[in-house]
Design a protein around this motif. Sequence first.
Motif, PDB file in Angstrom:
ATOM      1  N   LEU A  49       0.828  -1.200   0.000  1.00 27.84           N
ATOM      2  CA  LEU A  49       0.000   0.000   0.000  1.00 27.84           C
ATOM      3  C   LEU A  49       0.866   1.256   0.000  1.00 27.84           C
ATOM      4  O   LEU A  49       0.383   2.339  -0.302  1.00 27.84           O
ATOM      5  N   ASP A  50       2.143   1.099   0.311  1.00 26.14           N
ATOM      6  CA  ASP A  50       3.107   2.200   0.238  1.00 26.14           C
ATOM      7  C   ASP A  50       3.513   2.358  -1.215  1.00 26.14           C
ATOM      8  O   ASP A  50       4.231   1.530  -1.767  1.00 26.14           O
ATOM      9  N   GLU A  51       3.015   3.414  -1.859  1.00 24.96           N
ATOM     10  CA  GLU A  51       3.273   3.569  -3.296  1.00 24.96           C
ATOM     11  C   GLU A  51       4.729   3.886  -3.628  1.00 24.96           C
ATOM     12  O   GLU A  51       5.098   3.935  -4.789  1.00 24.96           O
ATOM     13  N   ASN A  52       5.570   4.072  -2.605  1.00 32.92           N
ATOM     14  CA  ASN A  52       6.994   4.248  -2.873  1.00 32.92           C
ATOM     15  C   ASN A  52       7.658   2.926  -3.241  1.00 32.92           C
ATOM     16  O   ASN A  52       8.801   2.904  -3.675  1.00 32.92           O
ATOM     17  N   LYS A  53       6.932   1.834  -3.031  1.00 28.12           N
ATOM     18  CA  LYS A  53       7.437   0.509  -3.384  1.00 28.12           C
ATOM     19  C   LYS A  53       6.698   0.035  -4.629  1.00 28.12           C
ATOM     20  O   LYS A  53       5.468   0.089  -4.681  1.00 28.12           O
ATOM     21  N   PRO A  54       7.423  -0.441  -5.626  1.00 22.44           N
ATOM     22  CA  PRO A  54       6.747  -0.895  -6.843  1.00 22.44           C
ATOM     23  C   PRO A  54       5.968  -2.194  -6.609  1.00 22.44           C
ATOM     24  O   PRO A  54       6.300  -2.979  -5.728  1.00 22.44           O
ATOM     25  N   ALA A  55       4.935  -2.384  -7.403  1.00 21.79           N
ATOM     26  CA  ALA A  55       4.190  -3.642  -7.407  1.00 21.79           C
ATOM     27  C   ALA A  55       4.882  -4.572  -8.386  1.00 21.79           C
ATOM     28  O   ALA A  55       5.226  -4.165  -9.499  1.00 21.79           O
ATOM     29  N   THR A  56       5.092  -5.810  -7.973  1.00 24.00           N
ATOM     30  CA  THR A  56       5.758  -6.777  -8.841  1.00 24.00           C
ATOM     31  C   THR A  56       4.859  -7.985  -9.037  1.00 24.00           C
ATOM     32  O   THR A  56       4.393  -8.586  -8.067  1.00 24.00           O
ATOM     33  N   LEU A  57       4.624  -8.317 -10.284  1.00 24.89           N
ATOM     34  CA  LEU A  57       3.900  -9.525 -10.659  1.00 24.89           C
ATOM     35  C   LEU A  57       4.927 -10.454 -11.274  1.00 24.89           C
ATOM     36  O   LEU A  57       5.748 -10.024 -12.082  1.00 24.89           O
ATOM     37  N   SER A  58       4.895 -11.737 -10.907  1.00 22.12           N
ATOM     38  CA  SER A  58       5.894 -12.664 -11.435  1.00 22.12           C
ATOM     39  C   SER A  58       5.286 -14.052 -11.591  1.00 22.12           C
ATOM     40  O   SER A  58       4.109 -14.257 -11.312  1.00 22.12           O
ATOM     41  N   GLY A  59       6.114 -14.984 -12.011  1.00 21.32           N
ATOM     42  CA  GLY A  59       5.671 -16.355 -12.153  1.00 21.32           C
ATOM     43  C   GLY A  59       4.835 -16.576 -13.403  1.00 21.32           C
ATOM     44  O   GLY A  59       3.945 -17.404 -13.417  1.00 21.32           O
ATOM     45  N   GLY A  60       5.114 -15.806 -14.432  1.00 21.93           N
ATOM     46  CA  GLY A  60       4.342 -15.889 -15.664  1.00 21.93           C
ATOM     47  C   GLY A  60       3.148 -14.957 -15.569  1.00 21.93           C
ATOM     48  O   GLY A  60       2.200 -15.214 -14.837  1.00 21.93           O
ATOM     49  N   VAL A  61       3.218 -13.858 -16.263  1.00 23.51           N
ATOM     50  CA  VAL A  61       2.184 -12.832 -16.203  1.00 23.51           C
ATOM     51  C   VAL A  61       1.449 -12.799 -17.541  1.00 23.51           C
ATOM     52  O   VAL A  61       2.078 -12.759 -18.600  1.00 23.51           O
ATOM     53  N   THR A  62       0.128 -12.826 -17.472  1.00 24.33           N
ATOM     54  CA  THR A  62      -0.705 -12.674 -18.659  1.00 24.33           C
ATOM     55  C   THR A  62      -1.667 -11.531 -18.410  1.00 24.33           C
ATOM     56  O   THR A  62      -2.349 -11.503 -17.377  1.00 24.33           O
ATOM     57  N   ILE A  63      -1.720 -10.600 -19.347  1.00 22.09           N
ATOM     58  CA  ILE A  63      -2.626  -9.462 -19.261  1.00 22.09           C
ATOM     59  C   ILE A  63      -3.470  -9.474 -20.530  1.00 22.09           C
ATOM     60  O   ILE A  63      -2.930  -9.498 -21.634  1.00 22.09           O
ATOM     61  N   THR A  64      -4.791  -9.471 -20.365  1.00 19.99           N
ATOM     62  CA  THR A  64      -5.680  -9.404 -21.523  1.00 19.99           C
ATOM     63  C   THR A  64      -6.666  -8.267 -21.320  1.00 19.99           C
ATOM     64  O   THR A  64      -7.125  -8.004 -20.195  1.00 19.99           O
ATOM     65  N   GLN A  65      -6.977  -7.584 -22.413  1.00 18.23           N
ATOM     66  CA  GLN A  65      -7.958  -6.500 -22.403  1.00 18.23           C
ATOM     67  C   GLN A  65      -8.470  -6.359 -23.829  1.00 18.23           C
ATOM     68  O   GLN A  65      -7.754  -5.878 -24.706  1.00 18.23           O
ATOM     69  N   GLY A  66      -9.690  -6.808 -24.086  1.00 17.41           N
ATOM     70  CA  GLY A  66     -10.209  -6.806 -25.446  1.00 17.41           C
ATOM     71  C   GLY A  66      -9.346  -7.690 -26.320  1.00 17.41           C
ATOM     72  O   GLY A  66      -9.073  -8.839 -25.978  1.00 17.41           O
ATOM     73  N   SER A  67      -8.859  -7.151 -27.439  1.00 12.53           N
ATOM     74  CA  SER A  67      -8.000  -7.933 -28.333  1.00 12.53           C
ATOM     75  C   SER A  67      -6.537  -7.948 -27.900  1.00 12.53           C
ATOM     76  O   SER A  67      -5.725  -8.648 -28.485  1.00 12.53           O
ATOM     77  N   LEU A  68      -6.210  -7.176 -26.857  1.00 12.23           N
ATOM     78  CA  LEU A  68      -4.839  -7.096 -26.345  1.00 12.23           C
ATOM     79  C   LEU A  68      -4.492  -8.339 -25.547  1.00 12.23           C
ATOM     80  O   LEU A  68      -5.268  -8.784 -24.697  1.00 12.23           O
ATOM     81  N   ASN A  69      -3.317  -8.902 -25.811  1.00  9.14           N
ATOM     82  CA  ASN A  69      -2.814 -10.036 -25.043  1.00  9.14           C
ATOM     83  C   ASN A  69      -1.321  -9.827 -24.828  1.00  9.14           C
ATOM     84  O   ASN A  69      -0.565  -9.711 -25.785  1.00  9.14           O
ATOM     85  N   ILE A  70      -0.904  -9.744 -23.565  1.00 11.02           N
ATOM     86  CA  ILE A  70       0.503  -9.559 -23.196  1.00 11.02           C
ATOM     87  C   ILE A  70       0.921 -10.728 -22.333  1.00 11.02           C
ATOM     88  O   ILE A  70       0.209 -11.096 -21.401  1.00 11.02           O
ATOM     89  N   THR A  71       2.079 -11.314 -22.631  1.00 10.66           N
ATOM     90  CA  THR A  71       2.655 -12.322 -21.742  1.00 10.66           C
ATOM     91  C   THR A  71       4.076 -11.886 -21.405  1.00 10.66           C
ATOM     92  O   THR A  71       4.801 -11.376 -22.262  1.00 10.66           O
ATOM     93  N   ASP A  83      -1.182   6.992  -9.230  1.00  8.15           N
ATOM     94  CA  ASP A  83      -1.199   6.737 -10.672  1.00  8.15           C
ATOM     95  C   ASP A  83       0.072   6.009 -11.089  1.00  8.15           C
ATOM     96  O   ASP A  83       1.163   6.301 -10.585  1.00  8.15           O
ATOM     97  N   PRO A  84      -0.042   5.072 -12.035  1.00  6.87           N
ATOM     98  CA  PRO A  84       1.170   4.400 -12.515  1.00  6.87           C
ATOM     99  C   PRO A  84       2.064   5.379 -13.264  1.00  6.87           C
ATOM    100  O   PRO A  84       1.584   6.234 -14.007  1.00  6.87           O
ATOM    101  N   THR A  85       3.370   5.291 -13.012  1.00 12.23           N
ATOM    102  CA  THR A  85       4.326   6.165 -13.690  1.00 12.23           C
ATOM    103  C   THR A  85       5.269   5.381 -14.598  1.00 12.23           C
ATOM    104  O   THR A  85       5.873   5.956 -15.501  1.00 12.23           O
ATOM    105  N   ARG A  86       5.405   4.070 -14.345  1.00  7.84           N
ATOM    106  CA  ARG A  86       6.317   3.261 -15.146  1.00  7.84           C
ATOM    107  C   ARG A  86       5.887   1.804 -15.077  1.00  7.84           C
ATOM    108  O   ARG A  86       5.515   1.303 -14.019  1.00  7.84           O
ATOM    109  N   VAL A  87       5.949   1.135 -16.228  1.00  5.82           N
ATOM    110  CA  VAL A  87       5.666  -0.294 -16.304  1.00  5.82           C
ATOM    111  C   VAL A  87       6.849  -0.940 -17.013  1.00  5.82           C
ATOM    112  O   VAL A  87       7.210  -0.534 -18.123  1.00  5.82           O
ATOM    113  N   VAL A  88       7.474  -1.918 -16.361  1.00  2.44           N
ATOM    114  CA  VAL A  88       8.595  -2.642 -16.963  1.00  2.44           C
ATOM    115  C   VAL A  88       8.188  -4.112 -17.064  1.00  2.44           C
ATOM    116  O   VAL A  88       7.909  -4.758 -16.054  1.00  2.44           O
ATOM    117  N   LEU A  89       8.155  -4.604 -18.299  1.00  4.28           N
ATOM    118  CA  LEU A  89       7.817  -5.990 -18.581  1.00  4.28           C
ATOM    119  C   LEU A  89       9.081  -6.705 -19.007  1.00  4.28           C
ATOM    120  O   LEU A  89       9.804  -6.216 -19.884  1.00  4.28           O
TER     121      LEU A  89
END
Length: 177
Positions: A49-71, A83-89
Motif C-alpha cells: 500500500l506504500d506507493e513508494n514501493k513498486p508492485a511486482t507480478l511474477s511467475g508468468g504474467v498474462t494481461i488481456t484487455q479486449g483484443s490485447l494479449n501480453i505475456t 497513478d502508474p508512472t512506469r511499467v517494466v515488462l
Amino acid sequence: MKGLPASSLATVPALLLAAALALPQAASARSSDRNQPMDIDAGHSDYSLDENKPATLSGGVTITQGSLNITASTAVITQRNGDPTRVVLTGAPVTLKQQMDDGTPMNAIANKIDYDLTTEVVVFTGKVDIRQPRGNLSGERVVYNMRTQQVTGGGQGAGRVKMRIMPKGARANGSGT
C-alpha cells in the motif's frame, strides 16, 4: 488480481500503440480495447500500500484487455500519487498481440519493454521484432516517443535495425498473422 488496482495497468495498451506506430503508416491499436475490462493472471504478486514501493507480478504474467494479449515473466509497476508512472515488462521474451482498428493483427516481441508514462517513452530492448501485415521492424533496441512520434533504433556492436515496408494491398512475408 487482489491488491493491485486495475488502473495501475490500464495504460499498458499504450505499449501496443507504440509498437504499432513504430512502423510507417501503421494502423492504430484497437481503441475499443481501452474500454474493456482488464484481466491479469500471475503466479505471484508483491504489492504494498506504500506507493513508494513498486508492485511486482511474477511467475508468468498474462494481461488481456479486449483484443490485447501480453505475456511476460514479470511486470513491475511503479506509482506516484496513486497513478502508474512506469511499467517494466521482462521475459524470455515479452509478447504483445493486438488487433488494430482496421482489423489487422500486430505482434511485438522483445526481451524487455520499459514504458515511462511520465515522459511517454517506450523502450523495447533485446531481440525486438514488431510485425504487421504492412511491414516488419526488428533490432536490438527500439525507442518510441509517444509525444513526438519519433522512433529511433539501433543495437550494440553489429546490431542493426531492419525494416520491411510492403506496398499498399500487399502483405509482409512472415508477418505473424
